[in-house]
Design an enzyme around this catalytic site. Structure first.
Site, PDB file in Angstrom:
ATOM      1  N   LYS A 188      15.092   3.258  75.810  1.00 42.29           N
ATOM      2  CA  LYS A 188      15.352   1.986  75.144  1.00 42.29           C
ATOM      3  C   LYS A 188      16.849   1.676  75.040  1.00 42.29           C
ATOM      4  CE  LYS A 188      10.913   1.611  72.913  1.00 42.29           C
ATOM      5  NZ  LYS A 188      10.272   2.895  73.306  1.00 42.29           N
TER       6      LYS A 188
HETATM    7  C1  PLP Z   1       8.988   2.928  73.921  1.00 42.58           C
HETATM    8  C2  PLP Z   1       8.665   4.144  74.715  1.00 42.58           C
HETATM    9  C3  PLP Z   1       7.644   4.138  75.708  1.00 42.58           C
HETATM   10  C4  PLP Z   1       6.760   2.932  75.960  1.00 42.58           C
HETATM   11  O1  PLP Z   1       7.438   1.872  76.570  1.00 42.58           O
HETATM   12  P1  PLP Z   1       6.839   0.383  76.559  1.00 42.58           P
HETATM   13  O2  PLP Z   1       7.912  -0.473  77.098  1.00 42.58           O
HETATM   14  O3  PLP Z   1       6.504   0.081  75.118  1.00 42.58           O
HETATM   15  O4  PLP Z   1       5.602   0.401  77.417  1.00 42.58           O
HETATM   16  C5  PLP Z   1       7.477   5.292  76.467  1.00 42.58           C
HETATM   17  N1  PLP Z   1       8.215   6.411  76.244  1.00 42.58           N
HETATM   18  C6  PLP Z   1       9.175   6.461  75.298  1.00 42.58           C
HETATM   19  C7  PLP Z   1       9.947   7.720  75.111  1.00 42.58           C
HETATM   20  C8  PLP Z   1       9.434   5.337  74.508  1.00 42.58           C
HETATM   21  O5  PLP Z   1      10.398   5.411  73.560  1.00 42.58           O
END
Ligand code: PLP
Length: 468
Positions: free
Chosen positions: A112
């Site tokens: 993120k």
């Molecule tokens: C947020 C997250 C996901 C999922 O991603 P999306 O965009 O919500 O599908 C997968 N792995 C980790 C480590 C995350 O923080």
């Protein structure tokens, strides 16, 4: 570039307004009115550029005319300067024609950061230009709070308040939030659960006067700018392995469908993507949908890959819109049925279209631990549980072993040390730059599960700034 709502009943708006507004007023999600295109020569040329320059090039058509490419280039260069690896998003080969795209070299060790480090700066840029300030409020079960805080820390136009359930996030997760030393960052520990935190945030947004007075906003995963920023690493990874001259495939551990949708965006822009594999844990609404054609809501069960413990994947609405040939009435009907009954189906022809590109599968916790153990034994590479779900499902679902499969590593193994240690017998170490985390002083205020005193605190902190 103008942006349209998937529900078709909100006026088209520009990138800067999409950035600041989140959900469209008709309840839909914003999408660009057309997909910008890169020809094969331009894409191939990206393989010679540093990550931040590709970011500026890929995002520029989405941000025009409000933000020009030179401005974006400056913002992107700053956003990725603090990332630990010189390639920012490096590829590591795991197996024959099988690769890991490491997306954990940012400040909070999860993917993120790749979007939020840019989006925080874009917010600041637009707010400064407009002479405005906003208050970001978010609830976290542990993982997303720190990425949002790192995106907003020290930005003049933003105050950020993050609510977490007291005693229910790991020590590393808590310290990643509470040790941030910036006057505009406010941590609130709530005596309650994550659901209580979410309800409190909802109550704040629901109080029209408070919302307007504080100029509340969110930087959540439906924000279009986050998706655009995520399309970048699909492009850099694809061209590094020979796209668009040859196709590639991606396997994506999926929750809210934001990350895998960004892969779809990269494909719409010209990247040669043969297959997109949607990997879920036991919260498998998307895997069931691709198997049966029915999207049916279930209960959320806790797993060792908690960032994917989601039942409703908001960003799926964007894909649906494109696959019903951008007919907003069809999207409205489907989403209304889903809201009322918790179930929706899509036409057979639409499903056939989706299945031509997307495959899906699920892994439970035992299978996930086995994948972590196997990969560690074979190659001494540690996968975090989210990454292991993606890698495992990817191996099972890939349809052509001649096409490079890129599995996304969405978190550093040291973010989930207990699960990784249980599977491998070895405890993953935090990167050196995070070692001070365990000794730095913490800043956090504790509140009962009651909106009024928390709202008073927010008002007070916003008012106090500038006076201090
Ligand atoms: C947020 C997250 C996901 C999922 O991603 P999306 O965009 O919500 O599908 C997968 N792995 C980790 C480590 C995350 O923080």
């Amino acid at each position: 570039m103008k942006y349209l709502s998937t529900r078709g009943e909100a006026p088209p708006i520009e990138f800067e307004d999409v950035l600041l507004s989140g959900l469209a007023p008709d309840g839909g999600l914003y999408l660009p009115e057309a997909w910008p295109q890169f020809d094969a020569g331009t894409l191939a040329g990206f393989s010679a550029l540093p990550y931040h320059e590709v970011a500026a090039r890929v995002i520029a058509p989405f941000a025009a005319p409000g933000i020009d490419e030179a401005t974006l280039a400056g913002i992107a260069s700053e956003a990725y300067a603090g990332f630990e690896h010189p390639a920012v998003a490096p590829l590591v080969q795991l197996d024959t024609n099988s690769w890991l795209l490491e997306l954990f070299h940012g400040p909070t060790l999860a993917f993120k950061d790749y979007a939020l480090q840019l989006v925080g700066r874009l917010f600041d840029h637009v707010l400064a230009k407009r002479g405005e300030k906003v208050t970001v409020v978010a609830a976290t079960s542990g993982d997303t709070g720190s990425a949002a805080i790192e995106a907003c820390r020290g930005r003049a136009g933003m105050e950020i308040f993050v609510l977490h359930p007291r005693g229910r996030v790991s020590e590393v997760q808590r310290r990643q939030m509470t040790t941030v030393d910036a006057a505009n960052v406010h941590n609130i520990a709530v005596e309650g659960t994550f659901d209580d935190c979410q309800a409190l945030v909802k109550a704040m947004f629901g109080d029209v006067r408070f919302r307007a007075e504080c100029r509340l906003t969110a930087v959540n995963s439906i924000n279009w700018a986050r998706i655009a920023a995520q399309a970048v690493y699909y492009v850099t990874a694809g061209v590094a392995l020979g796209a668009p001259r040859r196709p590639v495939a991606f396997s994506v551990p999926t929750g809210n469908f934001g990350n895998v949708f960004a892969a779809y965006v990269a494909r719409c822009m010209g990247l040669t993507v043969d297959q997109l594999i949607v990997a879920t844990n036991r919260n498998d609404i998307l895997a069931r949908f691709l198997e049966t054609g029915a999207m049916e809501i279930g209960d959320v069960v806790p797993t060792i890959s908690p960032s994917m413990d989601i039942q409703v994947s908001s960003n799926f609405e964007r894909l649906l819109y494109d696959y019903v040939r951008r007919d907003p009435a069809a999207v409205r009907r489907a989403m209304e049925r889903f809201r009322q009954s918790g179930r929706m189906t899509v036409a057979a022809v639409t499903m056939a279209g989706m299945r031509g590109l997307f495959a899906a599968g699920r892994r439970d916790d035992d299978e996930t631990r086995r994948t972590v153990a196997e990969v560690f034994e074979r190659s001494r590479v540690m996968l975090d549980p989210h990454t292991a779900v993606g890698y495992g499902v990817g191996q099972a679902q890939r349809r052509d072993p001649g096409i490079p499969l890129i599995a996304l590593a969405t978190a550093h193994p040291a973010k989930f040390p207990d699960a990784v240690e249980a599977a491998t017998g070895t405890r993953p170490n935090l990167p050196a730059r995070l070692e001070s985390l365990m000794t730095l002083p913490e800043r956090v205020e504790t509140f009962a599960n009651d909106a009024a005193p928390i709202m008073a605190f927010v008002r007070d902190r916003i008012g106090l700034r500038g006076a201090a």
